[in-house]
Design an enzyme around this catalytic site. Structure first.
Site, short mmCIF file in Angstrom:
data_model
loop_
_atom_site.label_atom_id
_atom_site.label_comp_id
_atom_site.label_asym_id
_atom_site.label_seq_id
_atom_site.Cartn_x
_atom_site.Cartn_y
_atom_site.Cartn_z
N GLY A 21 1.26 -0.93 -0.39
CA GLY A 21 -0.05 0.22 0.48
C GLY A 21 0.65 1.14 0.28
N LYS A 22 1.79 1.19 -0.51
CA LYS A 22 2.95 2.27 -0.44
C LYS A 22 2.27 3.69 -1.46
CE LYS A 22 6.34 0.26 -1.76
NZ LYS A 22 5.37 -1.24 -2.19
N GLU A 89 8.00 5.18 -6.35
CA GLU A 89 8.99 4.49 -6.83
C GLU A 89 10.58 4.49 -6.70
OE1 GLU A 89 8.10 0.76 -7.62
OE2 GLU A 89 5.29 0.89 -7.49
N VAL A 165 16.08 -5.22 -10.93
CA VAL A 165 15.42 -4.71 -11.22
C VAL A 165 14.58 -5.67 -12.26
CG1 VAL A 165 14.39 -2.85 -12.36
CG2 VAL A 165 16.47 -2.26 -10.79
N LEU A 166 13.21 -5.97 -11.68
CA LEU A 166 12.42 -6.35 -12.74
C LEU A 166 11.50 -6.11 -12.25
CD1 LEU A 166 11.51 -9.35 -14.13
CD2 LEU A 166 11.33 -10.17 -12.24
N CYS A 180 8.14 -17.53 6.41
CA CYS A 180 7.78 -17.67 4.61
C CYS A 180 8.87 -17.37 3.76
CB CYS A 180 6.33 -17.51 4.76
SG CYS A 180 4.90 -18.48 5.85
#
Length: 188
Positions: A21-22, A89, A165-166, A180
């Site tokens: 939720g950034k 981003e 970076v993908l 997990c």
């Protein structure tokens, strides 16, 4: 009422894993600034074209117009009468981003930055750690682990692509809690 630049600006960081939720929080803060009739500009890296060429878009499809830029110094060229700047981003920007944010804040601008704090290997990502160190406010948001439902801090890459970076979505990443993540990262 306009923001009083005499009190100085500030740097706020919103960070967390994929799907936490950034961007949603960034859009919420910027929308509130617009409601307060403040002059707002939003920036994103030109390389991020997942949802839209120019708009900042959350995974929930909320959007806000933005200016795509090649590098962080380009942000300094825009908006001489800006009171609030949003940057999405931020992990994809160069290492000059913290200095750019300090220059903006020193001019009395409220700078709100959103980005991943860790890459898919669980290591600090891009300029985010440095921004967290100099920010007046850091909000770390959490996703939900897609395996067990616990709070998730990690972004598990679902393929073996080794590139740092993908750009990807649900087909490439899932949020994971610490337990997990550590169990699953060996499988990829």
């Amino acid at each position: 009422m306009k923001r009083n630049k005499e009190f100085g600006g500030s740097i706020e960081v919103i960070c967390g894993s994929m799907f936490s939720g950034k961007t949603e929080e960034l859009i919420r803060r910027l929308t509130r600034a617009k409601i307060a009739k403040l002059n707002v500009e939003i920036f994103k890296p030109k390389t991020d074209t997942r949802y839209d060429e120019s708009a900042v878009v959350s995974h929930n499809a909320n959007a806000i117009p933005s200016i795509p830029v090649e590098n962080s110094s380009a942000i300094l060229l825009y908006g001489s009468d800006v009171e609030v700047i949003g940057i999405d981003e931020a992990q994809f920007f160069d290492d000059e981003l913290p200095d750019v944010c300090v220059k903006l804040a020193n001019k009395g601008i409220r700078v709100i930055v959103a980005g991943l704090d860790m890459d898919f290997t669980g290591k600090p990502f891009g300029p985010i750690p440095a921004l967290m160190a100099i920010a007046e406010d850091v909000t770390k948001v959490q996703a939900v682990c897609m395996k067990c439902g616990a709070p998730a801090l990690y972004s598990l890459r679902l393929n073996s692509n080794p590139n740092k970076v993908l750009l990807g979505e649900k087909e490439s990443y899932e949020p994971r809690c610490r337990v997990c993540y550590n169990e699953d990262k060996a499988s990829y």
